[in-house]
Design a protein around this motif. Structure first.
Motif, PDB file in Angstrom:
ATOM      1  N   LYS A  41      44.342  27.074  45.175  1.00 35.61           N
ATOM      2  CA  LYS A  41      44.451  25.745  44.565  1.00 35.61           C
ATOM      3  C   LYS A  41      43.451  24.708  44.759  1.00 35.61           C
ATOM      4  O   LYS A  41      43.160  24.059  43.698  1.00 35.61           O
ATOM      5  CB  LYS A  41      45.918  25.209  45.191  1.00 35.61           C
ATOM      6  N   LEU A  42      42.696  24.954  46.061  1.00 32.63           N
ATOM      7  CA  LEU A  42      41.516  24.062  46.009  1.00 32.63           C
ATOM      8  C   LEU A  42      40.289  24.147  45.077  1.00 32.63           C
ATOM      9  O   LEU A  42      40.032  23.363  44.600  1.00 32.63           O
ATOM     10  CB  LEU A  42      40.978  24.067  47.638  1.00 32.63           C
ATOM     11  N   ARG A  43      40.124  25.355  44.762  1.00 31.12           N
ATOM     12  CA  ARG A  43      39.025  25.954  44.222  1.00 31.12           C
ATOM     13  C   ARG A  43      39.212  25.501  42.806  1.00 31.12           C
ATOM     14  O   ARG A  43      38.510  24.920  42.013  1.00 31.12           O
ATOM     15  CB  ARG A  43      38.763  27.452  44.317  1.00 31.12           C
ATOM     16  N   ALA A  44      40.591  25.775  42.181  1.00 27.37           N
ATOM     17  CA  ALA A  44      40.759  25.516  40.829  1.00 27.37           C
ATOM     18  C   ALA A  44      40.930  24.063  40.692  1.00 27.37           C
ATOM     19  O   ALA A  44      39.922  23.492  39.482  1.00 27.37           O
ATOM     20  CB  ALA A  44      42.263  26.157  40.619  1.00 27.37           C
ATOM     21  N   ALA A  94      40.549  33.151  40.469  1.00 31.52           N
ATOM     22  CA  ALA A  94      41.237  31.769  40.300  1.00 31.52           C
ATOM     23  C   ALA A  94      40.058  31.216  39.408  1.00 31.52           C
ATOM     24  O   ALA A  94      40.320  30.309  38.600  1.00 31.52           O
ATOM     25  CB  ALA A  94      41.219  31.093  41.668  1.00 31.52           C
ATOM     26  N   GLU A  95      38.730  31.356  39.731  1.00 30.34           N
ATOM     27  CA  GLU A  95      37.800  30.604  38.981  1.00 30.34           C
ATOM     28  C   GLU A  95      37.940  31.194  37.327  1.00 30.34           C
ATOM     29  O   GLU A  95      37.651  30.480  36.423  1.00 30.34           O
ATOM     30  CB  GLU A  95      36.297  30.927  39.351  1.00 30.34           C
ATOM     31  N   GLN A  96      37.811  32.576  37.299  1.00 33.34           N
ATOM     32  CA  GLN A  96      37.734  33.066  35.965  1.00 33.34           C
ATOM     33  C   GLN A  96      39.135  32.516  35.083  1.00 33.34           C
ATOM     34  O   GLN A  96      39.223  32.424  33.862  1.00 33.34           O
ATOM     35  CB  GLN A  96      37.999  34.404  35.787  1.00 33.34           C
ATOM     36  N   GLY A  97      40.400  32.596  35.764  1.00 39.65           N
ATOM     37  CA  GLY A  97      41.512  32.233  35.309  1.00 39.65           C
ATOM     38  C   GLY A  97      41.772  30.766  34.992  1.00 39.65           C
ATOM     39  O   GLY A  97      42.301  30.122  33.886  1.00 39.65           O
ATOM     40  N   THR A  98      40.819  29.962  35.843  1.00 39.19           N
ATOM     41  CA  THR A  98      40.726  28.505  35.271  1.00 39.19           C
ATOM     42  C   THR A  98      39.693  28.226  34.287  1.00 39.19           C
ATOM     43  O   THR A  98      40.094  27.482  33.553  1.00 39.19           O
ATOM     44  CB  THR A  98      40.273  27.827  36.648  1.00 39.19           C
ATOM     45  N   ARG A  99      38.803  29.283  34.168  1.00 37.31           N
ATOM     46  CA  ARG A  99      37.749  28.884  33.317  1.00 37.31           C
ATOM     47  C   ARG A  99      38.017  29.878  31.919  1.00 37.31           C
ATOM     48  O   ARG A  99      36.912  30.166  31.322  1.00 37.31           O
ATOM     49  CB  ARG A  99      36.339  29.021  33.829  1.00 37.31           C
ATOM     50  N   ILE A 100      39.192  29.908  31.437  1.00 41.03           N
ATOM     51  CA  ILE A 100      39.337  30.763  30.442  1.00 41.03           C
ATOM     52  C   ILE A 100      38.630  30.432  29.233  1.00 41.03           C
ATOM     53  O   ILE A 100      38.142  31.204  28.419  1.00 41.03           O
ATOM     54  CB  ILE A 100      40.793  31.035  30.060  1.00 41.03           C
ATOM     55  N   ALA A 104      34.795  34.475  26.575  1.00 37.53           N
ATOM     56  CA  ALA A 104      35.490  35.114  25.589  1.00 37.53           C
ATOM     57  C   ALA A 104      36.267  36.402  26.281  1.00 37.53           C
ATOM     58  O   ALA A 104      35.475  37.046  27.225  1.00 37.53           O
ATOM     59  CB  ALA A 104      34.672  35.791  24.463  1.00 37.53           C
ATOM     60  N   GLY A 105      37.437  36.398  26.197  1.00 34.97           N
ATOM     61  CA  GLY A 105      38.219  37.569  26.946  1.00 34.97           C
ATOM     62  C   GLY A 105      38.918  37.066  28.212  1.00 34.97           C
ATOM     63  O   GLY A 105      39.517  37.698  28.939  1.00 34.97           O
ATOM     64  N   GLY A 106      38.529  35.766  28.783  1.00 36.17           N
ATOM     65  CA  GLY A 106      39.190  35.325  30.093  1.00 36.17           C
ATOM     66  C   GLY A 106      38.784  35.944  31.141  1.00 36.17           C
ATOM     67  O   GLY A 106      37.600  36.214  31.489  1.00 36.17           O
ATOM     68  N   VAL A 107      39.857  36.691  31.960  1.00 39.02           N
ATOM     69  CA  VAL A 107      39.514  37.483  33.294  1.00 39.02           C
ATOM     70  C   VAL A 107      38.879  38.738  32.894  1.00 39.02           C
ATOM     71  O   VAL A 107      39.508  39.461  32.149  1.00 39.02           O
ATOM     72  CB  VAL A 107      40.673  37.242  34.133  1.00 39.02           C
TER      73      VAL A 107
END
Length: 157
Positions: A41-44, A94-100, A104-107
């Motif tokens: 939660k903190l990182r996102a 979390a980083e990849q899921g936040t920076r979708i 391209a392609g998300g996570v």
């Protein structure tokens, strides 16, 4: 600084807030460690620039016993030696899921496979849900410019 909209006093926003808070309660009973949930939660929240949530989750994590060293290093977790391999995998997800929108392609399959090495299916489900939930909270707070700094641990129950 005042918020553009009082999310607690507005009938629509308050009702929506009660529902997503209720959804988040499911995660409290999950097998995903509470400390991992707070770090994610903190990182996102850092990535999204949500001061209110950074304040809240830093204070909640510290209140639950998280060290100031680990909290201070969340933003630089890749270079820090204070996180377990499992926590590092969760932070990457979390980083990849936040920076979708940034990729391209998300996570990536690699990030997912790495997380799956440390977390079972239920824990992965909780991890996905906590990432989605904090991103929803971040976006709402950033849009209304919710002020940060006054949160007290346990303030919302």
């Amino acid at each position: 600084m005042n918020a553009r909209l009082n999310l607690m006093d507005n009938q629509v926003a308050a009702k929506f807030g009660r529902h997503i808070v209720s959804a988040g309660r499911v995660l409290e009973d999950s097998a995903l460690p509470a400390s991992t949930q707070e770090l994610v939660k903190l990182r996102a929240s850092q990535i999204n620039g949500c001061g209110f949530c950074v304040d809240m989750h830093t204070k909640d994590a510290a209140h639950a016993g998280e060290t100031s060293t680990r909290l201070g290093l969340v933003a630089a977790w890749r270079e820090a030696t204070v996180f377990t391999d499992a926590e590092r995998a969760a932070l990457e997800l979390a980083e990849q899921g936040t920076r979708i929108a940034d990729a391209a392609g998300g996570v990536t399959d690699e990030a997912w496979a790495n997380a799956a090495k440390y977390y079972d299916e239920d824990q992965l489900a909780a991890l996905v849900c906590v990432i989605a939930l904090i991103n929803a909270f971040n976006r709402g707070n950033v849009m209304v410019q919710q002020p940060a700094g006054d949160y007290q641990p346990g303030q919302f129950g």
